[in-house]
Design a protein around this motif. Structure first.
Motif, mmCIF file in Angstrom:
data_model
loop_
_atom_site.group_PDB
_atom_site.id
_atom_site.type_symbol
_atom_site.label_atom_id
_atom_site.label_comp_id
_atom_site.label_asym_id
_atom_site.label_seq_id
_atom_site.Cartn_x
_atom_site.Cartn_y
_atom_site.Cartn_z
ATOM 1 N N LYS A 54 16.011 9.897 17.539
ATOM 2 C CA LYS A 54 14.938 9.089 16.944
ATOM 3 C C LYS A 54 14.315 8.092 17.916
ATOM 4 O O LYS A 54 13.194 7.655 17.704
ATOM 5 C CB LYS A 54 15.444 8.357 15.707
ATOM 6 C CG LYS A 54 16.440 7.251 15.998
ATOM 7 C CD LYS A 54 16.828 6.508 14.749
ATOM 8 C CE LYS A 54 17.840 5.427 15.026
ATOM 9 N NZ LYS A 54 17.412 4.421 15.978
ATOM 10 N N ASP A 55 15.037 7.727 18.978
ATOM 11 C CA ASP A 55 14.541 6.710 19.903
ATOM 12 C C ASP A 55 13.772 7.280 21.086
ATOM 13 O O ASP A 55 13.453 6.545 22.028
ATOM 14 C CB ASP A 55 15.707 5.856 20.405
ATOM 15 C CG ASP A 55 16.336 5.047 19.277
ATOM 16 O OD1 ASP A 55 15.601 4.640 18.351
ATOM 17 O OD2 ASP A 55 17.556 4.832 19.313
ATOM 18 N N HIS A 56 13.431 8.547 21.047
ATOM 19 C CA HIS A 56 12.621 9.134 22.116
ATOM 20 C C HIS A 56 11.305 8.365 22.206
ATOM 21 O O HIS A 56 10.701 8.018 21.183
ATOM 22 C CB HIS A 56 12.355 10.610 21.828
ATOM 23 C CG HIS A 56 11.703 11.308 22.962
ATOM 24 N ND1 HIS A 56 10.351 11.272 23.172
ATOM 25 C CD2 HIS A 56 12.230 12.042 23.968
ATOM 26 C CE1 HIS A 56 10.055 11.969 24.255
ATOM 27 N NE2 HIS A 56 11.182 12.446 24.759
ATOM 28 N N GLY A 93 12.552 19.174 14.172
ATOM 29 C CA GLY A 93 12.507 18.245 13.042
ATOM 30 C C GLY A 93 11.467 18.625 12.011
ATOM 31 O O GLY A 93 11.692 18.516 10.801
ATOM 32 N N ARG A 121 12.058 6.475 11.085
ATOM 33 C CA ARG A 121 12.582 7.416 12.084
ATOM 34 C C ARG A 121 14.081 7.520 11.850
ATOM 35 O O ARG A 121 14.729 6.523 11.550
ATOM 36 C CB ARG A 121 12.312 6.921 13.511
ATOM 37 C CG ARG A 121 10.865 6.977 13.916
ATOM 38 C CD ARG A 121 10.628 6.481 15.354
ATOM 39 N NE ARG A 121 10.950 5.063 15.487
ATOM 40 C CZ ARG A 121 11.935 4.571 16.225
ATOM 41 N NH1 ARG A 121 12.719 5.353 16.936
ATOM 42 N NH2 ARG A 121 12.157 3.275 16.269
ATOM 43 N N ASN A 144 17.962 9.942 12.814
ATOM 44 C CA ASN A 144 18.706 10.941 13.575
ATOM 45 C C ASN A 144 19.301 11.973 12.629
ATOM 46 O O ASN A 144 19.667 11.647 11.499
ATOM 47 C CB ASN A 144 19.856 10.303 14.360
ATOM 48 C CG ASN A 144 19.409 9.657 15.638
ATOM 49 O OD1 ASN A 144 18.427 10.047 16.258
ATOM 50 N ND2 ASN A 144 20.154 8.644 16.061
ATOM 51 N N THR A 196 16.364 15.708 21.465
ATOM 52 C CA THR A 196 16.196 14.253 21.549
ATOM 53 C C THR A 196 16.824 13.586 20.333
ATOM 54 O O THR A 196 17.504 14.225 19.545
ATOM 55 C CB THR A 196 14.705 13.870 21.620
ATOM 56 O OG1 THR A 196 14.066 14.221 20.383
ATOM 57 C CG2 THR A 196 13.999 14.549 22.769
ATOM 58 N N LEU A 242 8.355 9.524 20.030
ATOM 59 C CA LEU A 242 8.487 9.242 18.602
ATOM 60 C C LEU A 242 8.325 7.757 18.306
ATOM 61 O O LEU A 242 7.754 7.382 17.276
ATOM 62 C CB LEU A 242 9.828 9.758 18.082
ATOM 63 C CG LEU A 242 10.016 11.269 18.178
ATOM 64 C CD1 LEU A 242 11.396 11.648 17.678
ATOM 65 C CD2 LEU A 242 8.939 12.004 17.422
ATOM 66 N N GLN A 243 8.827 6.908 19.193
ATOM 67 C CA GLN A 243 8.625 5.474 19.017
ATOM 68 C C GLN A 243 7.136 5.139 19.084
ATOM 69 O O GLN A 243 6.628 4.373 18.260
ATOM 70 C CB GLN A 243 9.396 4.688 20.074
ATOM 71 C CG GLN A 243 10.886 4.698 19.850
ATOM 72 C CD GLN A 243 11.643 3.893 20.905
ATOM 73 O OE1 GLN A 243 11.197 3.730 22.033
ATOM 74 N NE2 GLN A 243 12.814 3.412 20.525
ATOM 75 N N LYS A 303 8.895 16.477 15.168
ATOM 76 C CA LYS A 303 8.654 17.132 16.450
ATOM 77 C C LYS A 303 9.459 18.414 16.476
ATOM 78 O O LYS A 303 10.685 18.377 16.317
ATOM 79 C CB LYS A 303 9.047 16.182 17.592
ATOM 80 C CG LYS A 303 8.948 16.765 18.967
ATOM 81 C CD LYS A 303 7.494 16.848 19.391
ATOM 82 C CE LYS A 303 7.381 17.355 20.808
ATOM 83 N NZ LYS A 303 7.020 18.775 20.860
ATOM 84 N N HIS A 306 13.114 13.882 14.842
ATOM 85 C CA HIS A 306 13.098 14.236 16.263
ATOM 86 C C HIS A 306 13.244 15.738 16.467
ATOM 87 O O HIS A 306 13.583 16.485 15.545
ATOM 88 C CB HIS A 306 14.211 13.496 17.003
ATOM 89 C CG HIS A 306 15.585 13.771 16.476
ATOM 90 N ND1 HIS A 306 16.302 14.896 16.816
ATOM 91 C CD2 HIS A 306 16.370 13.071 15.616
ATOM 92 C CE1 HIS A 306 17.476 14.873 16.212
ATOM 93 N NE2 HIS A 306 17.542 13.780 15.470
#
Length: 166
Positions: free
Chosen positions: A38-40, A106, A59, A61, A36, A43-44, A103, A32
């Motif tokens: 990993k659950d943005h 990351g 994915r 964090n 943000t 990205l999902q 992103k 990420h």
């Protein structure tokens, strides 16, 4: 959801990770951006689209997100996390090609980890921050020349972290 152990200078910590097995023999590890986790939704969606193409995805964090902080910690923590999650991905599918992608922040941390010896088959950057916003005189790309694997840069036309060439 999985947990990945990360060795930091102050001791071991764990980060959350979502592993989805694919069918094509390639794994994409997804990091990420600084603001943000990993659950943005972007990205999902990215991981879901890769999964639909047969890629395994992971994915994860960074530790500062797990600790509830908004600002990234030291680069050494992010690099240690990259090393741990790539090792985790390789353990899930030892024969798979592994691509590191991220992103902004990351991706930058992935590139720094690879420049320091992390072995992956390639890097894909989703908005690589070539410099701080509005400060093209302070580049963040010196280490990119030290990377021997393929690198793909995906940038928008209105990205404050990159000054397009004229």
């Amino acid at each position: 959801m999985s947990s990945v152990s990360v060795d930091l200078p102050a001791g071991e910590t764990t980060v959350s990770a979502d592993w989805v097995a694919g069918t094509n023999g390639s794994t994409v590890v997804v990091a990420h951006g600084a603001g943000t986790g990993k659950d943005h939704p972007f990205l999902q969606g990215y991981a879901d689209a890769l999964g639909a193409l047969g890629f395994s995805t992971l994915r994860f964090n960074f530790p500062y997100v797990e600790q509830g902080r908004r600002m990234p910690g030291p680069a050494t923590h992010a690099i240690a996390t990259w090393k741990a999650v790539v090792a985790f991905a390789r353990a899930q599918d030892p024969q798979a090609a592994v691509w590191a992608t991220g992103k902004s922040y990351g991706g930058r941390m992935a590139s720094m980890a690879v420049a320091e010896g992390l072995v992956v088959d390639g890097l894909a950057y989703l908005g690589y921050p070539l410099h701080a916003p509005g400060k093209p005189e302070k580049p963040r790309a010196e280490h990119l020349a030290d990377i021997a694997v393929p690198q793909l840069f995906v940038e928008g036309t209105n990205d404050p972290f990159i000054q397009p060439l004229a």
